[in-house]
Motif scaffolding. Structure first.
Motif, PDB file in Angstrom:
ATOM      1  N   VAL A 194      -5.542   3.839 -13.861  1.00 50.94           N
ATOM      2  CA  VAL A 194      -4.639   4.113 -12.724  1.00 50.94           C
ATOM      3  C   VAL A 194      -5.478   5.199 -11.828  1.00 50.94           C
ATOM      4  CG1 VAL A 194      -2.477   5.203 -11.993  1.00 50.94           C
ATOM      5  CG2 VAL A 194      -2.492   3.560 -13.933  1.00 50.94           C
ATOM      6  N   GLY A 195      -6.059   6.033 -12.765  1.00 48.25           N
ATOM      7  CA  GLY A 195      -6.739   7.032 -11.993  1.00 48.25           C
ATOM      8  C   GLY A 195      -8.046   6.581 -11.213  1.00 48.25           C
ATOM      9  N   HIS A 196      -8.591   5.327 -11.549  1.00 44.63           N
ATOM     10  CA  HIS A 196      -9.500   4.647 -11.064  1.00 44.63           C
ATOM     11  C   HIS A 196      -9.183   4.092  -9.641  1.00 44.63           C
ATOM     12  CE1 HIS A 196     -13.210   2.289 -10.438  1.00 44.63           C
ATOM     13  NE2 HIS A 196     -12.768   1.510 -10.181  1.00 44.63           N
ATOM     14  N   LEU A 197      -8.081   3.979  -9.211  1.00 46.53           N
ATOM     15  CA  LEU A 197      -7.336   3.596  -8.040  1.00 46.53           C
ATOM     16  C   LEU A 197      -7.830   4.780  -6.731  1.00 46.53           C
ATOM     17  CD1 LEU A 197      -4.040   2.100  -8.661  1.00 46.53           C
ATOM     18  CD2 LEU A 197      -5.937   0.813  -7.986  1.00 46.53           C
ATOM     19  N   LYS A 198      -8.043   6.014  -7.264  1.00 45.34           N
ATOM     20  CA  LYS A 198      -8.386   7.068  -6.517  1.00 45.34           C
ATOM     21  C   LYS A 198      -9.906   6.761  -5.762  1.00 45.34           C
ATOM     22  CE  LYS A 198      -7.631  10.497  -9.453  1.00 45.34           C
ATOM     23  NZ  LYS A 198      -7.203  11.991  -9.841  1.00 45.34           N
ATOM     24  N   HIS A 199     -10.484   5.923  -6.657  1.00 48.02           N
ATOM     25  CA  HIS A 199     -12.171   5.589  -6.064  1.00 48.02           C
ATOM     26  C   HIS A 199     -12.380   4.291  -5.541  1.00 48.02           C
ATOM     27  CE1 HIS A 199     -12.641   9.440  -8.129  1.00 48.02           C
ATOM     28  NE2 HIS A 199     -11.831   9.068  -9.322  1.00 48.02           N
ATOM     29  N   VAL A 200     -11.233   3.429  -5.648  1.00 44.13           N
ATOM     30  CA  VAL A 200     -11.295   2.096  -5.033  1.00 44.13           C
ATOM     31  C   VAL A 200     -11.172   2.169  -3.518  1.00 44.13           C
ATOM     32  CG1 VAL A 200     -10.614  -0.262  -4.972  1.00 44.13           C
ATOM     33  CG2 VAL A 200     -10.771   1.017  -7.325  1.00 44.13           C
ATOM     34  N   ARG A 201     -12.239   2.147  -2.734  1.00 40.83           N
ATOM     35  CA  ARG A 201     -11.773   2.208  -1.285  1.00 40.83           C
ATOM     36  C   ARG A 201     -11.129   0.947  -0.897  1.00 40.83           C
ATOM     37  NH1 ARG A 201     -11.484   7.359  -0.680  1.00 40.83           N
ATOM     38  NH2 ARG A 201     -13.136   8.371  -1.755  1.00 40.83           N
ATOM     39  N   ARG A 202     -10.488   1.090   0.360  1.00 41.33           N
ATOM     40  CA  ARG A 202      -9.819  -0.122   0.748  1.00 41.33           C
ATOM     41  C   ARG A 202     -10.798  -0.993   1.596  1.00 41.33           C
ATOM     42  NH1 ARG A 202      -4.569  -1.669   0.985  1.00 41.33           N
ATOM     43  NH2 ARG A 202      -4.252  -1.178   3.300  1.00 41.33           N
ATOM     44  N   GLY A 225     -14.513   9.274   4.924  1.00 43.64           N
ATOM     45  CA  GLY A 225     -14.562   8.034   4.353  1.00 43.64           C
ATOM     46  C   GLY A 225     -13.413   7.207   4.153  1.00 43.64           C
ATOM     47  N   PRO A 226     -13.503   5.964   4.275  1.00 43.65           N
ATOM     48  CA  PRO A 226     -12.129   5.062   4.030  1.00 43.65           C
ATOM     49  C   PRO A 226     -11.241   5.488   2.749  1.00 43.65           C
ATOM     50  CG  PRO A 226     -14.069   3.550   4.023  1.00 43.65           C
ATOM     51  CD  PRO A 226     -14.624   5.361   3.764  1.00 43.65           C
ATOM     52  N   GLU A 227     -10.025   5.519   3.344  1.00 45.98           N
ATOM     53  CA  GLU A 227      -8.861   5.838   2.158  1.00 45.98           C
ATOM     54  C   GLU A 227      -9.127   4.884   0.867  1.00 45.98           C
ATOM     55  OE1 GLU A 227      -4.773   4.432   3.102  1.00 45.98           O
ATOM     56  OE2 GLU A 227      -5.454   2.772   3.979  1.00 45.98           O
ATOM     57  N   SER A 228      -8.531   5.606  -0.121  1.00 44.17           N
ATOM     58  CA  SER A 228      -8.474   4.786  -1.341  1.00 44.17           C
ATOM     59  C   SER A 228      -7.174   3.862  -1.702  1.00 44.17           C
ATOM     60  CB  SER A 228      -8.714   5.670  -2.531  1.00 44.17           C
ATOM     61  OG  SER A 228      -7.512   6.267  -2.897  1.00 44.17           O
ATOM     62  N   VAL A 229      -7.353   3.047  -2.595  1.00 40.82           N
ATOM     63  CA  VAL A 229      -5.947   2.259  -2.604  1.00 40.82           C
ATOM     64  C   VAL A 229      -4.961   3.206  -3.207  1.00 40.82           C
ATOM     65  CG1 VAL A 229      -5.021   0.466  -4.348  1.00 40.82           C
ATOM     66  CG2 VAL A 229      -7.194   0.342  -3.469  1.00 40.82           C
ATOM     67  N   ALA A 230      -5.180   4.360  -3.856  1.00 41.99           N
ATOM     68  CA  ALA A 230      -4.083   5.426  -4.276  1.00 41.99           C
ATOM     69  C   ALA A 230      -3.657   5.935  -3.072  1.00 41.99           C
ATOM     70  CB  ALA A 230      -4.737   6.227  -5.164  1.00 41.99           C
ATOM     71  N   ASP A 231      -4.593   6.191  -2.220  1.00 39.25           N
ATOM     72  CA  ASP A 231      -3.875   6.959  -0.891  1.00 39.25           C
ATOM     73  C   ASP A 231      -3.075   6.059  -0.104  1.00 39.25           C
ATOM     74  OD1 ASP A 231      -5.890   9.195  -1.277  1.00 39.25           O
ATOM     75  OD2 ASP A 231      -7.490   7.885   0.282  1.00 39.25           O
ATOM     76  N   HIS A 232      -3.257   4.892  -0.157  1.00 43.51           N
ATOM     77  CA  HIS A 232      -2.460   3.706   0.563  1.00 43.51           C
ATOM     78  C   HIS A 232      -0.943   3.647  -0.161  1.00 43.51           C
ATOM     79  CE1 HIS A 232      -1.043  -0.220   2.097  1.00 43.51           C
ATOM     80  NE2 HIS A 232      -1.378  -0.593   0.874  1.00 43.51           N
ATOM     81  N   MET A 233      -1.125   3.662  -1.591  1.00 46.48           N
ATOM     82  CA  MET A 233       0.033   3.475  -2.198  1.00 46.48           C
ATOM     83  C   MET A 233       0.788   4.578  -2.154  1.00 46.48           C
ATOM     84  SD  MET A 233      -1.748   1.331  -5.665  1.00 46.48           S
ATOM     85  CE  MET A 233      -0.394   1.737  -6.654  1.00 46.48           C
ATOM     86  N   TYR A 234       0.310   5.822  -2.302  1.00 44.93           N
ATOM     87  CA  TYR A 234       1.168   7.062  -2.232  1.00 44.93           C
ATOM     88  C   TYR A 234       1.718   7.242  -1.100  1.00 44.93           C
ATOM     89  CZ  TYR A 234       2.063  11.991  -1.320  1.00 44.93           C
ATOM     90  OH  TYR A 234       2.618  13.178  -1.273  1.00 44.93           O
ATOM     91  N   ARG A 235       1.204   6.980   0.132  1.00 42.94           N
ATOM     92  CA  ARG A 235       1.732   6.920   1.366  1.00 42.94           C
ATOM     93  C   ARG A 235       2.996   5.870   1.708  1.00 42.94           C
ATOM     94  NH1 ARG A 235      -0.292   8.270   7.518  1.00 42.94           N
ATOM     95  NH2 ARG A 235      -1.705   6.335   7.206  1.00 42.94           N
ATOM     96  N   MET A 236       2.793   5.049   1.014  1.00 45.77           N
ATOM     97  CA  MET A 236       3.793   3.688   0.971  1.00 45.77           C
ATOM     98  C   MET A 236       4.955   4.182   0.500  1.00 45.77           C
ATOM     99  SD  MET A 236       1.905   0.074   0.449  1.00 45.77           S
ATOM    100  CE  MET A 236       3.422  -0.833  -0.058  1.00 45.77           C
ATOM    101  N   ALA A 237       4.763   5.221  -0.959  1.00 47.52           N
ATOM    102  CA  ALA A 237       5.867   5.360  -1.639  1.00 47.52           C
ATOM    103  C   ALA A 237       6.633   6.454  -0.859  1.00 47.52           C
ATOM    104  CB  ALA A 237       5.278   5.968  -3.042  1.00 47.52           C
ATOM    105  N   VAL A 238       5.969   7.394  -0.308  1.00 46.30           N
ATOM    106  CA  VAL A 238       6.655   8.546   0.632  1.00 46.30           C
ATOM    107  C   VAL A 238       7.364   7.846   1.625  1.00 46.30           C
ATOM    108  CG1 VAL A 238       5.970  10.275   2.185  1.00 46.30           C
ATOM    109  CG2 VAL A 238       4.705  10.321  -0.061  1.00 46.30           C
ATOM    110  N   LEU A 239       6.863   6.689   2.389  1.00 45.04           N
ATOM    111  CA  LEU A 239       7.398   6.051   3.303  1.00 45.04           C
ATOM    112  C   LEU A 239       8.742   5.482   2.964  1.00 45.04           C
ATOM    113  CD1 LEU A 239       4.436   4.341   5.435  1.00 45.04           C
ATOM    114  CD2 LEU A 239       5.842   6.517   6.273  1.00 45.04           C
ATOM    115  N   SER A 240       8.709   5.148   1.735  1.00 44.44           N
ATOM    116  CA  SER A 240      10.122   4.540   0.995  1.00 44.44           C
ATOM    117  C   SER A 240      11.160   5.599   1.252  1.00 44.44           C
ATOM    118  CB  SER A 240       9.755   3.969  -0.325  1.00 44.44           C
ATOM    119  OG  SER A 240       8.818   3.039  -0.479  1.00 44.44           O
TER     120      SER A 240
END
Length: 192
Positions: A15-23, A36-51
């Protein structure tokens, strides 16, 4: 070290690896602003906050939305961020992600693993109102990020194809209104 902790540690590391997987889409567009580009974790985090912003009158379970947002791309810690430009069929992508999710979910206590897998499958199948809302949030977060990159780069509309890829795909009234407002803001922003 117990076998359970060893497996849980592998789960935490994956799960921590998602912080390093760039979109992938941003990498392909060579987005370099903001470190640089956001990570998958960045994307998922903002989606959760938008929820958190789900309309109380929409009849959606806010907590379920947050959970779906947090697991919907979890398989990418193993398979990476596969896009249509990668030449992998939707069926093959789904199979790779399903295999990854089964492995990920096997690393935690059974009831937790079942919940994570069930939420992921619900999103994949679009089998609930919450899953549909989160799919809209997924697309909205992407175009919001594109708008922010365009502003940071001071390159008007250079990420237009991300907006184009979402046209006509939004289903929920709340997110449709957000998209309309974002597009209006984008059209009236100086240098945009």
């Amino acid at each position: 070290m117990s076998e359970n902790f060893t497996k849980m540690l592998e789960f935490m590391s994956l799960v921590g690896h998602l912080k390093h997987v760039r979109r992938t889409g941003w990498v392909q567009k060579k987005v370099a602003v903001g470190g640089g580009p956001e990570s998958v974790a960045d994307h998922m985090y903002r989606m959760a906050v938008l929820s958190f912003l789900v309309d109380p009158g929409a009849g959606l379970d806010k907590h379920r939305c947050m959970k779906i947002a947090l697991v919907h791309d979890m398989a990418e810690c193993i398979v990476g961020d596969i896009t249509p430009q990668d030449g992998i069929s939707k069926e093959n992508k789904h199979q790779k992600e399903k295999t990854a999710m089964k492995h990920i979910c096997s690393l935690v206590e059974e009831s937790v693993g079942q919940e994570i897998y069930s939420l992921w499958q619900e999103y994949e199948d679009q089998s609930s109102k919450e899953a549909e809302f989160i799919k809209d949030i997924d697309r909205f977060e992407m175009i919001l990020q594109a708008f922010e990159y365009e502003q940071m780069d001071m390159k008007p509309r250079y990420l237009q194809d991300f907006f184009d890829s979402t046209k006509g795909k939004f289903k929920t009234e709340q997110v449709k209104a957000w998209v309309q407002s974002l597009e209006a803001t984008r059209n009236t922003t100086p240098n945009m």
